[in-house]
Design an enzyme around this catalytic site. Structure first.
Site, PDB file in Angstrom:
ATOM      1  N   HIS A 169      -6.420  -1.804  15.372  1.00 14.82           N
ATOM      2  CA  HIS A 169      -6.442  -1.145  14.011  1.00 14.82           C
ATOM      3  C   HIS A 169      -6.350  -2.013  12.596  1.00 14.82           C
ATOM      4  O   HIS A 169      -7.277  -2.236  11.851  1.00 14.82           O
ATOM      5  CB  HIS A 169      -5.777   0.282  13.947  1.00 14.82           C
ATOM      6  CG  HIS A 169      -5.577   0.911  12.763  1.00 14.82           C
ATOM      7  ND1 HIS A 169      -6.470   2.250  12.700  1.00 14.82           N
ATOM      8  CD2 HIS A 169      -5.305   0.651  11.526  1.00 14.82           C
ATOM      9  CE1 HIS A 169      -6.423   2.484  11.535  1.00 14.82           C
ATOM     10  NE2 HIS A 169      -5.616   1.934  10.752  1.00 14.82           N
ATOM     11  N   GLU A 170      -5.349  -2.858  12.835  1.00 11.96           N
ATOM     12  CA  GLU A 170      -5.038  -3.654  11.545  1.00 11.96           C
ATOM     13  C   GLU A 170      -6.093  -4.797  11.569  1.00 11.96           C
ATOM     14  O   GLU A 170      -6.411  -5.056  10.364  1.00 11.96           O
ATOM     15  CB  GLU A 170      -3.542  -4.108  11.753  1.00 11.96           C
ATOM     16  CG  GLU A 170      -2.647  -2.932  11.742  1.00 11.96           C
ATOM     17  CD  GLU A 170      -2.784  -1.907  10.697  1.00 11.96           C
ATOM     18  OE1 GLU A 170      -3.136  -2.176   9.706  1.00 11.96           O
ATOM     19  OE2 GLU A 170      -2.251  -0.710  11.130  1.00 11.96           O
ATOM     20  N   MET A 195       0.606  -2.867   8.764  1.00 12.14           N
ATOM     21  CA  MET A 195      -0.220  -3.000   7.455  1.00 12.14           C
ATOM     22  C   MET A 195      -1.055  -4.089   7.531  1.00 12.14           C
ATOM     23  O   MET A 195      -0.672  -5.197   7.726  1.00 12.14           O
ATOM     24  CB  MET A 195       0.923  -3.090   6.276  1.00 12.14           C
ATOM     25  CG  MET A 195       0.188  -3.254   4.880  1.00 12.14           C
ATOM     26  SD  MET A 195      -0.606  -1.731   4.444  1.00 12.14           S
ATOM     27  CE  MET A 195      -2.021  -2.416   3.378  1.00 12.14           C
ATOM     28  N   ASN A 218      -2.482  -6.470   5.545  1.00 12.41           N
ATOM     29  CA  ASN A 218      -2.471  -7.290   4.477  1.00 12.41           C
ATOM     30  C   ASN A 218      -3.407  -8.518   4.877  1.00 12.41           C
ATOM     31  O   ASN A 218      -3.438  -9.031   5.772  1.00 12.41           O
ATOM     32  CB  ASN A 218      -1.054  -7.931   4.209  1.00 12.41           C
ATOM     33  CG  ASN A 218       0.041  -6.910   4.140  1.00 12.41           C
ATOM     34  OD1 ASN A 218      -0.170  -6.026   3.193  1.00 12.41           O
ATOM     35  ND2 ASN A 218       0.810  -6.866   5.009  1.00 12.41           N
ATOM     36  N   GLY A 271       3.656   2.469  10.980  1.00 11.85           N
ATOM     37  CA  GLY A 271       3.184   1.454  12.226  1.00 11.85           C
ATOM     38  C   GLY A 271       2.845   0.071  11.809  1.00 11.85           C
ATOM     39  O   GLY A 271       3.485  -0.840  12.286  1.00 11.85           O
ATOM     40  N   GLU A 291       1.017  -1.323  -0.067  1.00 11.54           N
ATOM     41  CA  GLU A 291      -0.065  -0.081  -0.129  1.00 11.54           C
ATOM     42  C   GLU A 291       0.868   1.358  -0.120  1.00 11.54           C
ATOM     43  O   GLU A 291       1.683   1.240   0.686  1.00 11.54           O
ATOM     44  CB  GLU A 291      -0.793  -0.001   1.084  1.00 11.54           C
ATOM     45  CG  GLU A 291      -2.103   1.158   1.175  1.00 11.54           C
ATOM     46  CD  GLU A 291      -2.782   1.094   2.194  1.00 11.54           C
ATOM     47  OE1 GLU A 291      -2.765   0.469   3.113  1.00 11.54           O
ATOM     48  OE2 GLU A 291      -3.517   2.088   2.257  1.00 11.54           O
ATOM     49  N   HIS A 323      -9.357  -3.828  10.142  1.00 13.69           N
ATOM     50  CA  HIS A 323      -9.444  -3.319   8.569  1.00 13.69           C
ATOM     51  C   HIS A 323      -9.783  -4.654   8.038  1.00 13.69           C
ATOM     52  O   HIS A 323     -10.257  -4.614   6.611  1.00 13.69           O
ATOM     53  CB  HIS A 323      -7.857  -3.214   8.104  1.00 13.69           C
ATOM     54  CG  HIS A 323      -7.456  -1.756   7.960  1.00 13.69           C
ATOM     55  ND1 HIS A 323      -8.261  -0.634   7.595  1.00 13.69           N
ATOM     56  CD2 HIS A 323      -6.247  -1.145   8.378  1.00 13.69           C
ATOM     57  CE1 HIS A 323      -7.500   0.454   7.478  1.00 13.69           C
ATOM     58  NE2 HIS A 323      -6.524   0.391   8.089  1.00 13.69           N
TER      59      HIS A 323
END
Ligand code: B3K
Ligand code: ZN
Length: 928
Positions: free
Chosen positions: A347-348, A313, A315, A311, A172, A351
């Site tokens: 947070h990840e 990602m 994926n 921080g 990203e 997502h």
């Protein structure tokens, strides 16, 4: 024994490029060197001049879709071979005819291209700096591409690169094009299969989805194949290969499925994963309970890497994390680090729904996933810890840094309408203001209404790429409401200002609140239309009690808090039956990302600090009181008047220390003066010298005046409790260490002795580093030097602690001089190619060491410019971020303003800049 499986080479017996091993490629008719392909001149011209601008209004659907993507990697540090096989299909929704297929590709060595098994010759397509353009004569075909990349030489940390010998990816936003040629845009969703081939001393080979096959090749290599059943855009692709260890756990989802959870790290860090694992499980449960969202694969993996631009990602199924955002132990990580890890892991994970299952149509919609996910993680953290303190932390950051961004040359709406380099738009505006916009929808619709809206949004758009417009439409449709005007929050930049005045008619017992809204011009947006603003408020009586609110003509029962909906440029609200002159408590909980102007007297602010039922506004009143006092000190400093701190402030702080029953973390926040950066953001024109003088004076005066109370607080909280990173204990440590920092400001022997004793006795990093900071920030530095040295000796093998140690020094107004920062850059621990180190030394110096960075001779600015220029050659994303403080030059008073401007010009004049840095610097130099 060799193994032949789907997509795997078996000693060169196959004729499609996909299955051909590396050595056969060099003889392939289509394996030409990139230089032999035709180069499209317009691309060259564009690159040599300046990067182009991409506009939201130019969005077009993709011409071709990719139903499946098979990838095969043969990992080599300098020559990794990447083969791809794409099932391509004309997008029926994109129009008539068969336009050429355009694939993005950057820094790739093309070896071969074949369509439906037939190799293409160089003359059959065009290869340029930014990709391939391939003429197409059929609506469906298989495209096979082979290219080579150099992970070891990739210092941009985008694409496939090496971090301490471990292969990892960051795709990203547009990193996949540095791996292979591909339609690298988020609205092309494809099912990915990836085979990774590596020497056997890379035992761990990971990618997205489920492992479907593994085996040996040629004796000394092995392979693993991963298949992701969920279609995804290329930016969510990930690959990891290394000598890693893992911790494993399990989670049973709400429908009873068992999910394997794994965290991978280098062996030396394997003992530091427990907190991340616990946070992950808490986040998974929370998303089920609060949003009804369940995890969808059988395995969820996290990998910690040391070299990472941000921080973490998200994926699909394989989150990659900056080590600093996953690894923690009580001895090595501060409370702040524990909380950061909890929120970033969440947070990840969140997502997976807000970002992966429903992704973004284009990068202008970035806030669709980021704003929403930040809102989700903030609510999660609020539920896990102190809600008020979490809100205060977030709002402080927003007010200091996002408001500054909104008032600066890079100001942009939550949904930007143009960019040169998308990496520059991973901003506080897109993330934090975007989260505030989602929070306002939550406030307007209430929790149930918001949940109805999010359910509809996920239902409608699952498996597809959506827009911010889709998000609002789902909120509207699920609730039968209309949010037309509210949409302006996505399209208009700038921080709105609410000027509020009031009038009380004692005879009629009527109170009228008048609100005027405005928003300053921002680049490209001279005029703004009124926003739809939820203003949460209440009224206090003279004794601090909450007054019942009855709106004119309202039939509602007695309530003492309302959300006023501001929609006009000027609007009045009338409250009936108000028995006494009320004191308004405005924008409770920071219900909108705006600035409120209301003429409070210091006495009124003290009443709010003491009695407002809204904890956030109690803190906010303390800030307003401090702002007023600090502004006066700055004026006095410039006028040459002897400085004197308002006794209102001193007494207000004393009362906070004496008041019983308050959350210690809230007390700590209320006792903390606004930072120099916050004062700078508030100022019309920034006078760094005056800010530094005012802040230093205020801190000293408070420390002396409240010494006894601070000491009593410190003693009360300085007990020997075993360390636990839980809200109550974190709160106590925060107040204790705030008190210690104040005590040490006096430089009294007794106070410094307390810090030394705490430094020696501490069994956790929060107390140890707080004591060290208190020592480092003193004038006499012999003892500080000794403490720094012993700290380094003890922790030099631990990267996270070394970052902390570097940051403590470069943020110190006493010790973090330019000379000292230069010396830190020569320290063996420093590496310009490691973003965490760069942030710890250079980022901290420029953003948190107001005193030394703003030396009147401008040396700090020129130093930063030189570092930015050097860094741009290695890592453009980090360079473009690091330059931020200089971009605010227009707001400074004359002197620093010219020096900052000159430093910025020197960056521009230094040669060919990356697109990242060029965009930030050129926009900042513009004088309109
Ligand atoms: N989505 C990533 C950010 C990627 C940044 C690329 N320059 C992390 C996050 O927001 O969760
Ligand atoms: Zn995110």
């Amino acid at each position: 024994m060799g193994h032949s499986g789907p997509g795997l080479p078996a000693a060169g017996h196959h004729d499609s490029p996909w299955q051909r091993p590396l050595d056969l490629y060099s003889n392939h008719p289509a394996s030409l060197r990139p230089g032999e392909f035709i180069v499209e001149s317009e691309f060259r011209i564009m690159r040599d001049a300046q990067p182009g601008t991409v506009y939201l209004k130019d969005y077009r659907q993709p011409d071709y879709l990719v139903d499946s993507t098979r990838l095969r990697f043969e990992l080599e540090p300098n020559a990794t071979l990447v083969q791809s096989r794409l099932k391509v299909r004309r997008n029926p929704a994109a129009g008539e005819g068969l336009p050429p297929l355009k694939l993005d590709g950057v820094n790739l060595e093309l070896l071969s291209v074949a369509m439906d098994g037939a190799p293409l010759a160089a003359a059959d397509f065009t290869c340029h700096d930014e990709g391939l353009s391939i003429p197409v004569d059929r609506a469906e075909f298989t495209l096979e591409i082979c290219n080579r990349i150099d992970p070891e030489g990739n210092t941009s940390l985008e694409g496939l690169y090496l971090s301490n010998g471990m292969y990892c990816t960051q795709c990203e936003a547009e990193g996949f094009r540095k791996i292979t040629y591909y339609p690298d845009r988020p609205d092309v969703l494809s099912k990915f299969t990836a085979t990774i081939i590596a020497p056997r001393d890379y035992p761990i080979l990971l990618s997205n989805g489920n492992e479907v096959e593994r085996g040996e090749i040629d004796g000394d290599r092995h392979f693993v194949t991963w298949e992701d059943p969920f279609a995804k855009p290329a930016y969510l692709f990930a690959l990891v290969a290394g000598r890693l260890e893992k911790v494993e756990d399990r989670f049973t989802t709400m429908s009873g499925r068992e999910v394997v959870l794994q965290i991978f790290t280098e062996p030396k860090n394997i003992h530091k994963c427990a907190h991340a694992m616990a946070s992950l499980k808490a986040a998974m449960r929370w998303d089920e309970e609060v949003y009804g969202r369940e995890y969808d694969l059988d395995i969820f993996m996290i990998v910690a890497v040391d070299h990472f631009n941000m921080g973490a990602m998200e994926n699909k199924g394989l989150n990659i994390f900056n080590s600093a955002c996953v690894l923690a132990s009580p001895e090595t990580a501060t409370d702040a680090a524990f909380q950061r890890i909890e929120s970033i892991v969440a947070h990840e994970y969140f997502h997976n729904w807000s970002g992966n299952r429903v992704t973004c149509r284009d990068w202008f919609q970035l806030s669709l996933k980021e704003g929403f996910t930040v809102f989700r993680d903030a609510e999660f953290s609020a539920d896990m810890n102190s809600r008020a303190v979490k809100r205060i932390e977030d709002v402080s950051m927003l007010r200091t840094a996002q408001f500054a961004e909104d008032a600066g040359p890079m100001s942009h709406p939550v949904r930007p309408d143009s960019y040169m380099e998308i990496s520059n738009f991973y901003t506080l505006t897109v993330y934090e203001k975007g989260a505030e916009v989602v929070r306002m929808i939550h406030t307007l619709l209430g929790p149930e209404g918001f949940r109805r809206g999010s359910d509809l949004y996920f239902d409608r758009h699952d498996g597809s790429a959506a827009t911010c417009e889709d998000f609002i439409a789902a909120m509207e449709d699920a609730n039968g409401v209309e949010l037309q005007q509210f949409r302006r929050w996505y399209s208009q930049a700038g921080t709105p200002i609410l000027e509020i005045s009031d009038d009380y008619d004692a005879k009629q017992q009527r109170y009228v609140l008048t609100v005027r809204q405005s928003c300053p011009p921002t680049p490209g947006q001279p005029e703004k239309q009124p926003f739809h603003i939820p203003l949460k408020m209440g009224l206090l009586g003279a004794d601090g009690s909450a007054l019942p609110l009855v709106a004119e003509g309202s039939s509602e029962g007695e309530i003492n808090e309302r959300v006023l909906e501001i929609t006009e440029a000027e609007q009045s609200f009338t409250f009936e039956n108000i028995a006494e002159q009320p004191l308004p408590s405005l924008l409770r909980g920071f219900s909108a990302p705006v600035k409120v102007r209301y003429d409070y007297t210091p006495a009124q602010l003290r009443l709010l600090m003491r009695a407002d039922r809204d904890a956030f506004n109690r803190w906010d009143a303390s800030q307003r009181l401090a702002f007023g006092a600090m502004a006066q000190l700055q004026r006095d400093f410039r006028a040459g008047i002897a400085l004197q701190l308002s006794s209102e402030l001193v007494e207000a702080y004393r009362s906070v220390l004496q008041q019983e029953g308050l959350d210690p973390a809230l007390v700590a926040e209320m006792l903390t003066l606004p930072s120099a950066q916050t004062l700078a953001e508030e100022a019309e024109t920034i006078d760094a010298e005056a800010i530094i003088a005012a802040r230093k004076f205020a801190e000293h005066t408070l420390a002396e005046a409240l010494y006894d109370e601070l000491l009593a607080t410190y003693r009360r909280l300085n007990h020997d409790k075993p360390y636990r990173p839980v809200a109550d204990d974190i709160a106590e440590r925060r107040l204790k260490n705030t008190a210690l920092a104040y005590l040490c400001v006096t430089e009294r022997k007794d106070a410094l002795a307390l810090a030394e004793a705490q430094f020696v006795a501490a069994t956790n990093m929060t107390d140890s580093s707080a004591a060290l900071a208190a020592l480092v920030n003193r004038a006499d530095d012999q003892c500080a030097e000794a403490a720094l040295q012993s700290f380094y000796e003890r922790w030099k093998e631990d990267d996270q602690v070394v970052d902390l140690w570097l940051g403590l020094q470069s943020s110190s107004p006493q010790r973090g001089t330019l000379g000292a920062v230069r010396a830190l850059m020569l320290h063996p621990a420093f590496e310009l190619t490691n973003p965490n180190r760069v942030r710890a030394v250079l980022g901290t110096f420029a953003n948190r060491n107001f005193t030394q960075f703003h030396q009147p001779d401008g040396s700090g600015f020129h130093f930063l410019a030189a570092q930015v220029i050097a860094l741009d050659k290695l890592n453009p994303q980090i360079a473009a971020r690091l330059v931020t403080p200089l971009t605010r030059w227009k707001k400074y008073r004359t002197g620093p303003r010219e020096a900052m401007h000159a430093a910025l010009q020197s960056v521009m004049a230094s040669g060919q800049l990356s697109a990242d840095l060029y965009e930030v610097v050129s926009k900042s130099l513009k004088t309109d």
